[in-house]
Design a protein around this motif. Structure first.
Motif, PDB file in Angstrom:
ATOM      1  N   ALA A 178      46.527  39.176  -4.007  1.00  0.00           N
ATOM      2  CA  ALA A 178      46.837  40.109  -2.919  1.00  0.00           C
ATOM      3  C   ALA A 178      45.524  40.604  -2.333  1.00  0.00           C
ATOM      4  O   ALA A 178      44.570  40.886  -3.057  1.00  0.00           O
ATOM      5  N   GLY A 179      45.477  40.722  -1.006  1.00  0.00           N
ATOM      6  CA  GLY A 179      44.263  41.194  -0.369  1.00  0.00           C
ATOM      7  C   GLY A 179      44.499  41.523   1.083  1.00  0.00           C
ATOM      8  O   GLY A 179      45.586  41.277   1.638  1.00  0.00           O
ATOM      9  N   THR A 180      43.481  42.065   1.694  1.00  0.00           N
ATOM     10  CA  THR A 180      43.542  42.332   3.131  1.00  0.00           C
ATOM     11  C   THR A 180      43.086  41.081   3.877  1.00  0.00           C
ATOM     12  O   THR A 180      42.733  40.061   3.280  1.00  0.00           O
ATOM     13  N   VAL A 236      45.344  52.408  -1.610  1.00  0.00           N
ATOM     14  CA  VAL A 236      44.073  51.858  -2.078  1.00  0.00           C
ATOM     15  C   VAL A 236      44.103  50.348  -1.834  1.00  0.00           C
ATOM     16  O   VAL A 236      44.912  49.634  -2.418  1.00  0.00           O
ATOM     17  N   LEU A 237      43.216  49.888  -0.979  1.00  0.00           N
ATOM     18  CA  LEU A 237      43.170  48.483  -0.614  1.00  0.00           C
ATOM     19  C   LEU A 237      41.920  47.834  -1.192  1.00  0.00           C
ATOM     20  O   LEU A 237      40.868  48.469  -1.311  1.00  0.00           O
ATOM     21  N   PRO A 238      42.003  46.558  -1.563  1.00  0.00           N
ATOM     22  CA  PRO A 238      40.830  45.876  -2.124  1.00  0.00           C
ATOM     23  C   PRO A 238      39.748  45.690  -1.062  1.00  0.00           C
ATOM     24  O   PRO A 238      40.037  45.515   0.128  1.00  0.00           O
ATOM     25  N   THR A 239      38.509  45.727  -1.491  1.00  0.00           N
ATOM     26  CA  THR A 239      37.362  45.527  -0.609  1.00  0.00           C
ATOM     27  C   THR A 239      36.453  44.461  -1.210  1.00  0.00           C
ATOM     28  O   THR A 239      36.541  44.132  -2.387  1.00  0.00           O
ATOM     29  N   GLY A 240      35.566  43.948  -0.379  1.00  0.00           N
ATOM     30  CA  GLY A 240      34.589  42.974  -0.839  1.00  0.00           C
ATOM     31  C   GLY A 240      34.976  41.555  -0.497  1.00  0.00           C
ATOM     32  O   GLY A 240      36.169  41.205  -0.459  1.00  0.00           O
ATOM     33  N   SER A 241      33.958  40.720  -0.263  1.00  0.00           N
ATOM     34  CA  SER A 241      34.220  39.342   0.124  1.00  0.00           C
ATOM     35  C   SER A 241      33.264  38.367  -0.555  1.00  0.00           C
ATOM     36  O   SER A 241      33.130  37.228  -0.113  1.00  0.00           O
ATOM     37  N   GLY A 242      32.587  38.809  -1.640  1.00  0.00           N
ATOM     38  CA  GLY A 242      31.759  37.902  -2.414  1.00  0.00           C
ATOM     39  C   GLY A 242      32.588  37.158  -3.437  1.00  0.00           C
ATOM     40  O   GLY A 242      33.798  37.387  -3.600  1.00  0.00           O
ATOM     41  N   TRP A 243      31.968  36.252  -4.191  1.00  0.00           N
ATOM     42  CA  TRP A 243      32.719  35.464  -5.150  1.00  0.00           C
ATOM     43  C   TRP A 243      33.357  36.327  -6.241  1.00  0.00           C
ATOM     44  O   TRP A 243      34.430  35.990  -6.751  1.00  0.00           O
ATOM     45  N   ALA A 244      32.729  37.435  -6.590  1.00  0.00           N
ATOM     46  CA  ALA A 244      33.316  38.295  -7.618  1.00  0.00           C
ATOM     47  C   ALA A 244      34.682  38.807  -7.166  1.00  0.00           C
ATOM     48  O   ALA A 244      35.663  38.800  -7.931  1.00  0.00           O
ATOM     49  N   GLN A 245      34.769  39.269  -5.915  1.00  0.00           N
ATOM     50  CA  GLN A 245      36.041  39.766  -5.396  1.00  0.00           C
ATOM     51  C   GLN A 245      36.999  38.616  -5.062  1.00  0.00           C
ATOM     52  O   GLN A 245      38.218  38.722  -5.276  1.00  0.00           O
ATOM     53  N   LEU A 246      36.461  37.511  -4.542  1.00  0.00           N
ATOM     54  CA  LEU A 246      37.326  36.394  -4.159  1.00  0.00           C
ATOM     55  C   LEU A 246      37.947  35.723  -5.382  1.00  0.00           C
ATOM     56  O   LEU A 246      39.088  35.237  -5.319  1.00  0.00           O
ATOM     57  N   ARG A 247      37.228  35.686  -6.493  1.00  0.00           N
ATOM     58  CA  ARG A 247      37.788  35.087  -7.711  1.00  0.00           C
ATOM     59  C   ARG A 247      38.986  35.909  -8.203  1.00  0.00           C
ATOM     60  O   ARG A 247      40.006  35.362  -8.631  1.00  0.00           O
ATOM     61  N   THR A 248      38.860  37.238  -8.115  1.00  0.00           N
ATOM     62  CA  THR A 248      39.992  38.096  -8.476  1.00  0.00           C
ATOM     63  C   THR A 248      41.164  37.856  -7.539  1.00  0.00           C
ATOM     64  O   THR A 248      42.328  37.795  -7.965  1.00  0.00           O
ATOM     65  N   PHE A 249      40.882  37.707  -6.266  1.00  0.00           N
ATOM     66  CA  PHE A 249      41.934  37.478  -5.275  1.00  0.00           C
ATOM     67  C   PHE A 249      42.613  36.118  -5.499  1.00  0.00           C
ATOM     68  O   PHE A 249      43.849  36.014  -5.481  1.00  0.00           O
ATOM     69  N   LEU A 250      41.824  35.074  -5.748  1.00  0.00           N
ATOM     70  CA  LEU A 250      42.376  33.722  -5.851  1.00  0.00           C
ATOM     71  C   LEU A 250      43.101  33.478  -7.168  1.00  0.00           C
ATOM     72  O   LEU A 250      44.147  32.793  -7.193  1.00  0.00           O
ATOM     73  N   PHE A 251      42.574  34.020  -8.273  1.00  0.00           N
ATOM     74  CA  PHE A 251      43.148  33.706  -9.584  1.00  0.00           C
ATOM     75  C   PHE A 251      43.793  34.907 -10.282  1.00  0.00           C
ATOM     76  O   PHE A 251      44.371  34.748 -11.352  1.00  0.00           O
ATOM     77  N   GLY A 252      43.671  36.090  -9.674  1.00  0.00           N
ATOM     78  CA  GLY A 252      44.188  37.282 -10.326  1.00  0.00           C
ATOM     79  C   GLY A 252      45.301  37.935  -9.546  1.00  0.00           C
ATOM     80  O   GLY A 252      46.476  37.564  -9.656  1.00  0.00           O
ATOM     81  N   THR A 253      44.951  38.884  -8.720  1.00  0.00           N
ATOM     82  CA  THR A 253      45.957  39.689  -8.023  1.00  0.00           C
ATOM     83  C   THR A 253      46.735  38.900  -6.979  1.00  0.00           C
ATOM     84  O   THR A 253      47.887  39.220  -6.679  1.00  0.00           O
ATOM     85  N   ALA A 267      47.857  42.907   0.698  1.00  0.00           N
ATOM     86  CA  ALA A 267      47.899  44.122  -0.131  1.00  0.00           C
ATOM     87  C   ALA A 267      48.384  45.300   0.699  1.00  0.00           C
ATOM     88  O   ALA A 267      48.096  45.412   1.892  1.00  0.00           O
ATOM     89  N   VAL A 268      49.132  46.175   0.079  1.00  0.00           N
ATOM     90  CA  VAL A 268      49.641  47.381   0.726  1.00  0.00           C
ATOM     91  C   VAL A 268      49.370  48.570  -0.193  1.00  0.00           C
ATOM     92  O   VAL A 268      49.064  48.401  -1.382  1.00  0.00           O
TER      93      VAL A 268
END
Length: 695
Positions: free
Chosen positions: A431-433, A412-429, A408-409
């Motif tokens: 993009a991540g840090t 505003v960068l994404p934060t968080g490393s729980g399943w709620a954030q990881l699910r968005t990262f894996l199946f949604g955006t 991600a660039v």
């Protein structure tokens, strides 16, 4: 020997026997840091014992000045010369109450600081004071020293040859004490067989013992350090990336560095990654260092963490806490600029061997993942190509994330490393840090059985030395446990394959070589890791094992008994000779005749019942050296002078008689070696001649 010298020597030997157990703490502190403090308290105790021996009025009070002298000498050694002050008294008090605990809170070998090592010489001092007071009963006097030995083994139990050498050294000193303090006329006949039996038992223990830890050993967990309240370093990654220009630390290294770690997170409940480290005070060393770097952390850089490597070996300049499993260094209460030198090592492995390596599932369980959302387990199997857990599967997962997701660039960068954030990262955006990449990788790897954890730190930027690391270099990465190697860092963001950062070090270079050798996805096959082609071991019945152990010990005991019996024959003969030589007057001359008779019997020369010395001189076979018969004739003259002259036997007569015995021995020394060996172990020479009963 003069009784005063005997008493003085007995006290010195007792103090030596008490000091030796203190040196058994060498695995904890090293040998040299213990030697001088223990010697100082023992010398002080011996000096007080000597003074009290000269002044009768002081003897009832001997423990008090001995304890005071030992404390004063130890205080002067550890806290500097000068009059006792409050600092010295506090230090000695801490030695009694805290130093043993601080030692348990440290890695071993511990730093030889006074605040840690003091409890050892203090224990030796107390044991020495008690032992001197109990010296009239030497067996009881040794008990305080044995208590110190037990304490040392509770910290680190010696095993193998080291334990054997220590036990035999203590047995020699204790045996000398018993010999010095034995009552006049008491026998030492059983000392040699007992010593030989001790040797046999020690050798058996050395053979059987493989360094297993005793059930009563004290562990580091017996005195854990105070709990630390530390913010989650993973939350700081985005904050640092949004302020990239701020310097964090600088370093000068003797070798290329790929990355620096500040924390490792290995506990995941589905919401938060936590640091499960067990911190200890860093001792003097954790091993031999291969690489070194000088690191400077300016004031205000935030957090108690110090930049480190996966396998730190030495740290000089500061005294941090360390988690030996992860290499994390902490300096609680850090204020101002901190400078220190870090030494570390890295495993060496070829890229091809690393690519085909298996995972270390035994020593590093895969770890928890919390409540896995739907679809994630299927994604994990897809991302690893359906391969079984191996380092090849770990690289396939790394390549999958690098090819299907991007960093991600923007402001505003994404934060968080729980399943709620990881699910968005894996199946949604998608993009991540590096935070989301590392957390997603570790979670997916754990789902398919690959042990993984998250490390947080900084990439090593390119540049001339000294290199300055900034907030913009903040980075999180996953690590997987590889059999025979340890934890291997990976980079699912893909920056490692694009050449970002400094020139890779040894392990990083091997990892990059394994990446390049990874076949395309259609050609992926499971590697032949240890255990694929090996036969399944057949488990044996524990009852059979116990019977084998019992049989082995019985056999060992019989062999030891046989060797002990054989070795005791010359030993008992030597003790009998020593008793005979202590006789005086006519008895001494008769004892010389008895000794000569037994020597001839041992060499197979018949000694008829009632034969005199002259008779025996005429009966010596012609095959024996003529000097033997001549010596017997000379011995006969001394016996006649002692028994029939009426004047008895003076010192000269006794000397001449025993000189004849020595001449007989020299004459028999020319016999064949088999005859001499048989004579040395002839048990019949220990029996009395029928009809005499004289020994």
């Amino acid at each position: 020997m003069n009784p005063q010298w005997t008493q003085r020597l007995s006290a010195a030997v007792l103090l030596l026997a008490i000091g030796l157990p203190g040196l058994l703490f060498a695995p904890v502190f090293g040998f040299r840091p213990l030697l001088l403090p223990i010697a100082v308290v023992l010398v002080a105790c011996f000096a007080v014992t000597e003074v009290c021996a000269r002044f009768e009025a002081l003897r009832p009070w001997r423990p008090v000045p001995a304890l005071a002298a030992g404390l004063l000498a130890l205080g002067e050694l550890e806290f500097g010369p000068g009059l006792p002050d409050a600092a010295m008294l506090r230090g000695l008090l801490d030695g009694v109450t805290r130093s043993w605990q601080l030692t348990l809170q440290s890695t071993w070998p511990a730093r030889p600081d006074a605040e840690l090592v003091l409890f050892v010489p203090l224990a030796v001092l107390v044991a020495a004071v008690l032992g001197v007071e109990l010296l009239r009963r030497p067996a009881v006097a040794l008990v305080p020293g044995l208590a110190v030995a037990g304490l040392s083994q509770a910290y680190v139990a010696l095993s193998g040859p080291a334990a054997t050498v220590a036990g035999l050294a203590y047995a020699v000193v204790a045996g000398a004490l018993f010999a010095l303090t034995r009552r006049r006329g008491s026998r030492l006949v059983l000392v040699v067989p007992a010593a030989l039996l001790a040797v046999a038992v020690a050798a058996g223990i050395t053979f059987v013992d493989q360094g297993s830890r005793p059930a009563l050993a004290i562990g580091h967990e017996a005195a854990p350090p105070p709990p630390l309240r530390i913010d989650d370093p993973l939350d700081d990654v985005v904050d640092r990336l949004t302020h990239p220009a701020a310097p964090v630390f600088s370093y000068t290294s003797t070798a290329p560095v790929d990355r620096w770690r500040t924390a490792v997170l290995d506990d995941f409940d589905g919401v938060t990654w936590r640091d499960g480290a067990d911190y200890l005070r860093l001792g003097s060393t954790l091993g031999a260092a291969t690489y070194h770097a000088r690191i400077t952390v300016p004031a205000g850089s935030g957090g108690p963490w110090l930049p480190s490597q996966a396998e730190p070996a030495t740290v000089t300049g500061v005294a941090p806490l360390v988690d030996p499993r992860t290499g994390t260094l902490l300096l609680p209460g850090r204020q101002g600029t901190v400078g220190y030198e870090l030494g570390w090592r890295e495993p060496a492995i070829a890229p091809d061997d690393l690519l085909d390596a298996g995972i270390d599932a035994g020593g590093h369980p895969a770890g928890g993942v919390g409540q896995v959302p739907p679809g994630v387990a299927e994604l994990a199997k897809t991302a690893t190509g359906g391969l079984r857990p191996s380092f090849r599967a770990a690289l396939v997962l790394e390549r999958y994330l690098a090819e299907h997701y991007h960093q991600a660039v923007g402001p505003v960068l994404p934060t968080g490393s729980g399943w709620a954030q990881l699910r968005t990262f894996l199946f949604g955006t998608r993009a991540g840090t590096s935070e989301q990449f590392a957390a997603a990788y570790a979670a997916l790897a754990r789902i398919v059985g690959i042990p993984a954890r998250i490390a947080v730190g900084f990439r090593a930027p390119a540049g001339a030395s000294p290199v300055t690391v900034h907030n913009g270099d903040a980075f999180a990465w996953p690590e997987v446990a590889v059999a025979g190697v340890g934890w291997v860092p990976l980079d699912p963001t893909g920056s490692a394959t694009r050449g970002t950062g400094a020139v890779p070090g040894g392990l990083a270079q091997a990892t990059d070589g394994a990446r390049q050798a990874l076949p395309p996805r259609p050609q992926l096959r499971d590697p032949q890791v240890g255990g694929d082609d090996e036969a399944v071991p057949v488990t044996s019945d524990p009852e059979d094992n116990r019977l084998l152990v019992v049989a082995a010990w019985v056999g060992f005991g019989l062999v030891a008994l046989l060797l002990l019996s054989a070795a005791s024959i010359p030993a008992l003969r030597a003790l009998r000779t020593a008793r005979r030589r202590r006789r005086t007057g006519a008895d001494a001359v008769v004892a010389a005749w008895l000794e000569a008779r037994d020597v001839l019997r041992a060499h197979g020369i018949a000694v008829p019942r009632g034969a005199t010395v002259r008779d025996l001189a005429r009966l010596v076979p012609s095959t024996v050296d003529g000097s033997v018969a001549e010596a017997l004739a000379w011995l006969a003259r001394q016996v006649d002078l002692a028994l029939w002259s009426g004047d008895g036997a003076d010192h000269g007569t006794v000397t001449q008689a025993w000189s004849a015995v020595r001449a007989i021995g020299k004459g028999l020394a020319g016999e064949p070696w088999r005859a001499r060996l048989r004579a040395a172990f002839d048990v019949r020479s220990l029996r009395a001649v029928p009809g005499t009963g004289t020994r």
